[in-house]
Scaffold this motif. Structure first.
Motif: not given
Length: 187
Positions: A85-89
């Motif tokens: 999720l951090a990568q997506i953000r």
């Protein structure tokens, strides 16, 4: 709890006491699964590798706080999901989807039937592309349930949501996935 979970629990306890080889064994056992989850969430093998690296760093840093309320594998699913999720953000608005055989684990390899292989690869690519278009709140539970075979209770624990909310997310994810696949086939 399974024997492996008991063993994983023992490895975490040893790592919490400072045994680096115990943590190395956890990494050896779970990296492939964590990568598979990350690549299915992110749709990109290099981003998935970064997410897994970030997840292991995070797991190491938070190891002392692991109390054993969840199974070690559930905790690791949560850590890698958060890293993905951090990568997506962090990602730019458009990122090409990498769904190579390596990325999907060669699940559809059958060298005796090259034509069937091509059709299955095309279908797998279409499904992975469609999944990549889902919102993370739908994509992640779908990946964990359909690809990783996790049960509702464990997924709810990983995502820190109630079972009714999870069931609703999965229902919406399946409907959205079917709509995307229909668009891709006919659009």
């Amino acid at each position: 709890m399974t024997a492996r979970a008991d063993t994983d629990q023992a490895l975490i306890a040893a790592a919490q006491r400072g045994d680096a080889s115990a943590f190395d064994e956890l990494v050896r056992r779970h990296t492939t699964t964590m990568y598979r989850v990350a690549v299915r969430i992110l749709g990109n093998s290099s981003e998935a590798e970064d997410a897994v690296q970030d997840a292991w760093v995070s797991a190491w840093r938070s190891l002392k706080r692991f109390r054993g309320d969840a199974a070690p594998s559930t905790w690791l699913y949560r850590v890698v999901t958060n890293a993905a999720l951090a990568q997506i953000r962090r990602r730019r608005p458009t990122v090409p989807l990498d769904v190579s055989d390596e990325a999907v684990g060669g699940l559809f390899a059958d060298h005796r039937d090259p034509e069937g292989q091509a059709v299955r690869n095309e279908e797998a690519t279409m499904v992975h592309r469609a999944i990549a278009t889902l919102e993370p709140s739908q994509r992640i539970p779908l990946v964990l349930h359909e690809f990783e075979g996790m049960g509702y209770e464990e997924i709810a624990e990983v995502l820190d949501v109630g079972a009714p909310a999870l069931r609703s997310r999965l229902h919406r994810a399946r409907l959205a996935l079917l709509a995307r696949l229909k668009e891709m086939r006919h659009g």
